[in-house]
Design a protein around this motif. Structure first.
Motif, PDB file in Angstrom:
ATOM      1  N   PHE A 558       0.831  -1.203   0.000  1.00 19.89           N
ATOM      2  CA  PHE A 558       0.000   0.000   0.000  1.00 19.89           C
ATOM      3  C   PHE A 558       0.864   1.250   0.000  1.00 19.89           C
ATOM      4  O   PHE A 558       1.986   1.250   0.507  1.00 19.89           O
ATOM      5  N   ASN A 559       0.304   2.330  -0.542  1.00 25.47           N
ATOM      6  CA  ASN A 559       0.869   3.648  -0.288  1.00 25.47           C
ATOM      7  C   ASN A 559       0.594   4.019   1.149  1.00 25.47           C
ATOM      8  O   ASN A 559      -0.262   3.427   1.800  1.00 25.47           O
ATOM      9  N   MET A 560       1.257   5.060   1.631  1.00 20.97           N
ATOM     10  CA  MET A 560       1.065   5.452   3.022  1.00 20.97           C
ATOM     11  C   MET A 560      -0.372   5.899   3.288  1.00 20.97           C
ATOM     12  O   MET A 560      -0.821   5.894   4.427  1.00 20.97           O
ATOM     13  N   ASP A 561      -1.085   6.297   2.261  1.00 23.40           N
ATOM     14  CA  ASP A 561      -2.482   6.712   2.478  1.00 23.40           C
ATOM     15  C   ASP A 561      -3.446   5.532   2.396  1.00 23.40           C
ATOM     16  O   ASP A 561      -4.651   5.704   2.447  1.00 23.40           O
ATOM     17  N   GLY A 562      -2.919   4.331   2.233  1.00 20.68           N
ATOM     18  CA  GLY A 562      -3.774   3.151   2.234  1.00 20.68           C
ATOM     19  C   GLY A 562      -4.267   2.732   0.862  1.00 20.68           C
ATOM     20  O   GLY A 562      -5.079   1.819   0.748  1.00 20.68           O
ATOM     21  N   THR A 563      -3.771   3.372  -0.184  1.00 19.91           N
ATOM     22  CA  THR A 563      -4.149   2.941  -1.527  1.00 19.91           C
ATOM     23  C   THR A 563      -3.376   1.675  -1.870  1.00 19.91           C
ATOM     24  O   THR A 563      -2.143   1.670  -1.805  1.00 19.91           O
ATOM     25  N   PRO A 564      -4.086   0.609  -2.217  1.00 22.23           N
ATOM     26  CA  PRO A 564      -3.349  -0.608  -2.567  1.00 22.23           C
ATOM     27  C   PRO A 564      -2.613  -0.431  -3.891  1.00 22.23           C
ATOM     28  O   PRO A 564      -3.139   0.198  -4.815  1.00 22.23           O
ATOM     29  N   ILE A 565      -1.396  -0.962  -3.971  1.00 20.97           N
ATOM     30  CA  ILE A 565      -0.629  -0.811  -5.214  1.00 20.97           C
ATOM     31  C   ILE A 565      -0.529  -2.153  -5.951  1.00 20.97           C
ATOM     32  O   ILE A 565      -0.806  -2.239  -7.119  1.00 20.97           O
ATOM     33  N   TYR A 566      -0.107  -3.176  -5.248  1.00 23.35           N
ATOM     34  CA  TYR A 566      -0.022  -4.498  -5.872  1.00 23.35           C
ATOM     35  C   TYR A 566       0.091  -5.537  -4.774  1.00 23.35           C
ATOM     36  O   TYR A 566       0.147  -5.201  -3.587  1.00 23.35           O
ATOM     37  N   ASP A 567       0.094  -6.797  -5.162  1.00 22.95           N
ATOM     38  CA  ASP A 567       0.273  -7.851  -4.168  1.00 22.95           C
ATOM     39  C   ASP A 567       1.315  -8.854  -4.646  1.00 22.95           C
ATOM     40  O   ASP A 567       1.724  -8.835  -5.808  1.00 22.95           O
ATOM     41  N   ILE A 568       1.751  -9.691  -3.719  1.00 23.75           N
ATOM     42  CA  ILE A 568       2.773 -10.692  -4.003  1.00 23.75           C
ATOM     43  C   ILE A 568       2.183 -12.019  -3.556  1.00 23.75           C
ATOM     44  O   ILE A 568       1.850 -12.187  -2.379  1.00 23.75           O
ATOM     45  N   LYS A 569       2.003 -12.941  -4.493  1.00 20.82           N
ATOM     46  CA  LYS A 569       1.363 -14.199  -4.145  1.00 20.82           C
ATOM     47  C   LYS A 569       1.804 -15.270  -5.126  1.00 20.82           C
ATOM     48  O   LYS A 569       2.322 -14.967  -6.194  1.00 20.82           O
ATOM     49  N   LYS A 570       1.596 -16.518  -4.773  1.00 20.83           N
ATOM     50  CA  LYS A 570       1.850 -17.627  -5.689  1.00 20.83           C
ATOM     51  C   LYS A 570       1.193 -18.848  -5.083  1.00 20.83           C
ATOM     52  O   LYS A 570       1.804 -19.582  -4.311  1.00 20.83           O
ATOM     53  N   SER A 571      -0.055 -19.026  -5.434  1.00 23.19           N
ATOM     54  CA  SER A 571      -0.874 -19.985  -4.698  1.00 23.19           C
ATOM     55  C   SER A 571      -0.463 -21.433  -4.936  1.00 23.19           C
ATOM     56  O   SER A 571      -0.823 -22.302  -4.163  1.00 23.19           O
ATOM     57  N   ASP A 572       0.301 -21.711  -5.984  1.00 24.01           N
ATOM     58  CA  ASP A 572       0.735 -23.098  -6.157  1.00 24.01           C
ATOM     59  C   ASP A 572       1.888 -23.443  -5.213  1.00 24.01           C
ATOM     60  O   ASP A 572       2.264 -24.608  -5.092  1.00 24.01           O
ATOM     61  N   ILE A 573       2.444 -22.446  -4.562  1.00 23.68           N
ATOM     62  CA  ILE A 573       3.566 -22.720  -3.658  1.00 23.68           C
ATOM     63  C   ILE A 573       3.190 -22.520  -2.197  1.00 23.68           C
ATOM     64  O   ILE A 573       3.609 -23.266  -1.337  1.00 23.68           O
ATOM     65  N   PHE A 574       2.399 -21.489  -1.902  1.00 21.05           N
ATOM     66  CA  PHE A 574       1.974 -21.321  -0.517  1.00 21.05           C
ATOM     67  C   PHE A 574       0.569 -20.741  -0.491  1.00 21.05           C
ATOM     68  O   PHE A 574       0.155 -20.033  -1.403  1.00 21.05           O
ATOM     69  N   SER A 575      -0.165 -21.065   0.556  1.00 24.60           N
ATOM     70  CA  SER A 575      -1.552 -20.617   0.619  1.00 24.60           C
ATOM     71  C   SER A 575      -1.792 -19.658   1.774  1.00 24.60           C
ATOM     72  O   SER A 575      -2.915 -19.229   1.993  1.00 24.60           O
ATOM     73  N   ASN A 576      -0.761 -19.343   2.518  1.00 24.47           N
ATOM     74  CA  ASN A 576      -0.919 -18.360   3.580  1.00 24.47           C
ATOM     75  C   ASN A 576       0.397 -17.623   3.762  1.00 24.47           C
ATOM     76  O   ASN A 576       1.457 -18.124   3.376  1.00 24.47           O
ATOM     77  N   VAL A 577       0.309 -16.419   4.286  1.00 28.83           N
ATOM     78  CA  VAL A 577       1.517 -15.652   4.599  1.00 28.83           C
ATOM     79  C   VAL A 577       1.349 -15.114   6.005  1.00 28.83           C
ATOM     80  O   VAL A 577       0.451 -14.322   6.269  1.00 28.83           O
ATOM     81  N   TYR A 578       2.206 -15.569   6.912  1.00 30.45           N
ATOM     82  CA  TYR A 578       2.067 -15.172   8.310  1.00 30.45           C
ATOM     83  C   TYR A 578       2.766 -13.858   8.615  1.00 30.45           C
ATOM     84  O   TYR A 578       2.294 -13.067   9.408  1.00 30.45           O
ATOM     85  N   SER A 579       3.911 -13.673   8.005  1.00 29.40           N
ATOM     86  CA  SER A 579       4.695 -12.520   8.411  1.00 29.40           C
ATOM     87  C   SER A 579       5.404 -11.919   7.215  1.00 29.40           C
ATOM     88  O   SER A 579       5.800 -12.642   6.290  1.00 29.40           O
ATOM     89  N   ALA A 580       5.547 -10.599   7.232  1.00 29.61           N
ATOM     90  CA  ALA A 580       6.234  -9.907   6.144  1.00 29.61           C
ATOM     91  C   ALA A 580       7.022  -8.761   6.744  1.00 29.61           C
ATOM     92  O   ALA A 580       6.537  -8.046   7.615  1.00 29.61           O
ATOM     93  N   HIS A 581       8.244  -8.608   6.276  1.00 29.34           N
ATOM     94  CA  HIS A 581       9.081  -7.533   6.801  1.00 29.34           C
ATOM     95  C   HIS A 581       9.944  -6.951   5.699  1.00 29.34           C
ATOM     96  O   HIS A 581      10.638  -7.675   5.001  1.00 29.34           O
ATOM     97  N   TYR A 582       9.898  -5.642   5.591  1.00 29.92           N
ATOM     98  CA  TYR A 582      10.738  -4.969   4.603  1.00 29.92           C
ATOM     99  C   TYR A 582      12.062  -4.590   5.249  1.00 29.92           C
ATOM    100  O   TYR A 582      12.094  -3.937   6.287  1.00 29.92           O
ATOM    101  N   CYS A 583      13.148  -5.005   4.626  1.00 35.38           N
ATOM    102  CA  CYS A 583      14.494  -4.692   5.114  1.00 35.38           C
ATOM    103  C   CYS A 583      15.197  -3.922   4.001  1.00 35.38           C
ATOM    104  O   CYS A 583      15.292  -4.421   2.882  1.00 35.38           O
TER     105      CYS A 583
END
Ligand code: NAG
Length: 744
Positions: A558-583
């Protein structure tokens, strides 16, 4: 309840969504992206060449977006083939095409994206008479350290609109060996162009291994020699833009030269694929009138000696000379000295005297120490809450729940223990630059801002009413995570197990806004819809918010104002995402909590500004069981598990000499022909690396195939109910931290 406000927010949000979807459609609808990626390959030998094929999509390639990094991959070459060299789909070795062969793109050493000029495209599939397959060859110089799966590849941007000009690549290459002990030795190639249609070279790339010094190419027209390009092949290897317009007419002579230095060698150096051999390549990318007959229906190559004497006698001297030094590029192009890998350094169930309970949160304090948020003896299970999301055991955890740990050495050294008798069911934690600690407690439905005073935690303020779940501005329902913006101290909270929203508060805890809504139906992957936002992280430098949209199996950006920009997914490999961290040093790290399919739990890494992950890593000793939280700093990655009520804390180290001050540096503009200020920005590192150690042949599992049809940034135009205030979304539909399978 503030319902009115929320509803109007909902409308703004959906209107925005709609506008985004529309503008995406108008501007880019004719361009789709197709990612050709390795599917989790682990090279097991030096100089490992692999290739895979896919049916060429129909259309015109207008941009090549590399998805790799020089620390993992030596080079990638994309071919357009009449037929792939193998029917296997994926194979090992140097073979690429059968029948007509076109080079479409070459990448090495962190070269950035290449965007073709306006109205130019590579026709493929039905648009081309001969390119029916695409084959991507990937050369890994060395096996990785640790347990790493690679997803390198190229994201192709394909237009459905026929351009006026078709692109192609002419490859000059020499097969001549290089004699030893030569200060300057030249291999030459020359060809006469026999076609009728004018060729317009617009970009070039040079490639040699370590002995190459200068590679150049010229054209001779009406007795006049004109430079096509020249470059030091030890600089980062990319397609460099040709600044002045050029044209090649029928009967023009084309010539190229590679200058080598072989001092110190005692024998002939052959041309070949290995790091110890040499290469002499000049890639000339050009366009021509799309309506004219293809002058190179079988591929454009020059390794001849047409008019050899003339070419040698007249070849412009500037093309054979050493180019002036360019220290910055030479530095960037230094040989990668470290073998890439992600190494398991440590895993502990105890820190100091504290036996770890479920580790729900991790963060770093201002000194770089790891801050662990754990549940001690408390376990979240199906008996923890009643059906109204109210905690049953309303006693605080007596053991220290916050542990500050020095992770620099081989052991996890306890520096401070805090948070006794304060929390009910720890979940998220964040420490800001002033060492304020923010936590979410899913037991009390609260978020606290805390400070360490005299070795104890002092509550500065709390948001949310204790033990009272809700969905308005004063109430949360099991808020999962918190992150604070460096820019203005704003507090972002993901809320969470029963609500599906992210809330923003000022640094002193006043409500500002919120965004997100519940998914309207199962697998509703509309941007902005959540199914259990479980973790949140901020990329301050680029003003982005990452939310782990757990049960939708994706990370939303998301942008800082909450506008969604895009997503990252690949359902043939995983079906849930517990944690995400930008470094900032590596990009986004994320981790699924429960294994699915071929690839069990791995941590995934997505470089800055990408929507496709490029590699994954896991422990070598045992598999993850229930990883809950991932945090990275510098080259260290920490993962906390919650399995069986027992916490397990992992430390990994990324081995790379490609640590970036900020990975956004790497994605500086490529040869972007659409821009006026075209930036042939140079990055990355070396030329060849010749590890000739051939590892014993291990069994290797090939999981590579083309990954097709990923459409970038494409918001679905599904109209859906603003479900975030739907009472039905306010039931204990989720779920404990434990597997859904176990829970009702
Ligand atoms: C290649 O051309 C250069 C002149 O540009 C000449 O000096 C050199 O001898 C040629 N090399 C070979 C191997 O013929």
């Amino acid at each position: 309840m503030g319902t009115h406000k929320h509803v109007s927010f909902g409308i703004i949000c959906c209107l925005l969504n709609y506008l985004i979807a529309t503008s995406v459609k108008k501007t880019f609808d004719e361009v789709t992206t197709v990612a050709m990626q390795m599917q989790g390959y682990s090279p097991d030998r030096g100089d490992d060449y692999v290739a895979f094929s896919m049916h060429a999509p129909n259309g015109y390639i207008v941009e090549f977006e590399p998805l790799s990094d020089a620390s993992r991959v030596h080079h990638m070459l994309l071919y357009g083939c009449e037929e792939p060299a193998s029917d296997a789909g994926f194979w090992r070795g140097h073979d690429t095409c059968r029948g007509s062969t076109h080079i479409l793109y070459a990448w090495a050493r962190n070269a950035p994206s290449l965007k073709l000029p306006k109205n130019v495209g590579f026709p493929v599939g039905e648009a081309s008479p001969s390119i029916k397959y695409l084959v991507l060859q990937v050369h890994y110089a060395t096996p990785f350290q640790g347990r790493v799966k690679d997803f390198s590849g190229i994201n192709l941007h394909i237009s459905s609109v026929r351009p006026n000009n078709f692109a192609d690549v002419l490859l000059f290459s020499s097969g001549e060996p290089i004699p030893p002990n030569q200060e300057a030795y030249f291999t030459n190639m020359s060809c006469t162009y026999n076609g009728n249609v004018k060729l317009h070279p617009f970009a070039f790339r040079t490639h040699t291994h370590k002995m190459g010094r200068t590679v150049s190419a010229y054209l001779k027209h009406d007795n006049k020699w004109t430079e096509i390009g020249k470059r030091n092949p030890q600089w980062p290897q990319l397609f460099q833009k040709i600044e002045k317009p050029l044209e090649i007419n029928g009967n023009d002579l084309l010539a190229a030269t590679c200058r080598f230095e072989s001092t110190g060698k005692n024998e002939m150096t052959e041309m070949g694929h290995m790091g110890s051999s040499e290469m002499c390549n000049f890639y000339m990318m050009f366009y021509r009138d799309a309506d004219a007959e293809d002058p190179f229906p079988n591929g454009a190559f020059c390794s001849d000696y047409a008019s050899r004497e003339v070419a040698i006698r007249e070849y412009p001297v500037e093309g054979t000379q050493i180019l002036p030094k360019h220290p910055e590029w030479e530095e960037q192009a230094k040989q990668a000295e470290i073998t890439f890998g992600v190494i398991e350094k440590n895993s502990v169930t105890k820190i100091g005297k504290n036996k770890l309970g479920q580790i729900s949160g991790l963060s770093f304090d201002k000194n770089g120490n790891l801050v662990v948020f754990q549940r001690g003896s408390r376990v979240w299970n199906q008996y923890s809450y009643d059906y109204n999301n109210i905690l049953i055991d309303k006693t605080t955890i007596q053991e220290p729940t916050i542990l500050i740990v020095d992770t620099r050495g081989n052991e996890m050294k306890l520096l401070q223990e805090l948070g006794q008798d304060l929390f009910y069911m720890p979940h998220g934690i964040f420490v800001d630059d002033s060492n304020y600690i923010y936590v979410t407690d899913v037991g009390s439905h609260q978020v606290h801002k805390l400070k360490i005073v005299d070795g104890k935690l002092k509550v500065i303020f709390s948001i949310g009413e204790k033990f009272v779940p809700g969905n308005d501005r004063e109430h949360f329902c099991k808020p999962t995570a918190v992150a604070v913006s460096k820019a203005d101290g704003s507090i972002y909270i993901s809320d969470g197990y029963c609500n599906n929203r992210v809330l923003k508060f000022t640094k002193d805890g006043r409500y500002v806004t919120e965004f997100g809504q519940g998914s309207a139906y199962q697998n509703d992957l509309t941007l902005g819809s959540f199914n259990l936002p479980h973790d949140i992280s901020i990329d301050d430098a680029n003003s982005k918010i990452y939310v782990a949209d757990r049960e939708n199996g994706r990370v939303q950006v998301f942008n800082m104002d909450g506008t969604p920009i895009y997503d990252i997914k690949k359902s043939d490999i995983f079906s849930n995402v517990y944690s995400a961290h930008y470094c900032p040093n590596h990009g986004l790290f994320f981790i699924p909590g429960i294994a699915k399919g071929k690839i069990p739990d791995f941590g995934y890494v997505v470089p800055h500004n990408r929507s496709l992950f490029e590699y994954a890593f896991g422990p070598k000793s045992v598999d993850f069981k229930l990883p809950h939280i991932i945090r990275a700093r510098g080259n260290n990655v920490f993962i906390g598990e919650i399995s069986d009520g027992q916490g397990l804390l992992w430390k990994f180290e990324i081995e790379t000499d490609n640590l970036l001050k900020d990975s956004s540096e790497r994605i500086a503009n490529g040869a972007n022909f659409d821009d006026k200020v075209s930036s042939i920005h140079l990055e990355g590192t070396p030329s060849s690396s010749g590890n000739l150690v051939l590892f014993a042949m291990l069994t290797f599992i090939i999981v590579a195939s083309a990954y097709f049809g990923y459409k970038k940034f494409k918001a679905k135009k599904t109209i859906h109910a603003p479900a975030f205030f739907d009472k039905s979304g306010f039931q204990p539909l989720s779920t404990d931290d434990h597997s859904d399978d176990e829970m009702a």
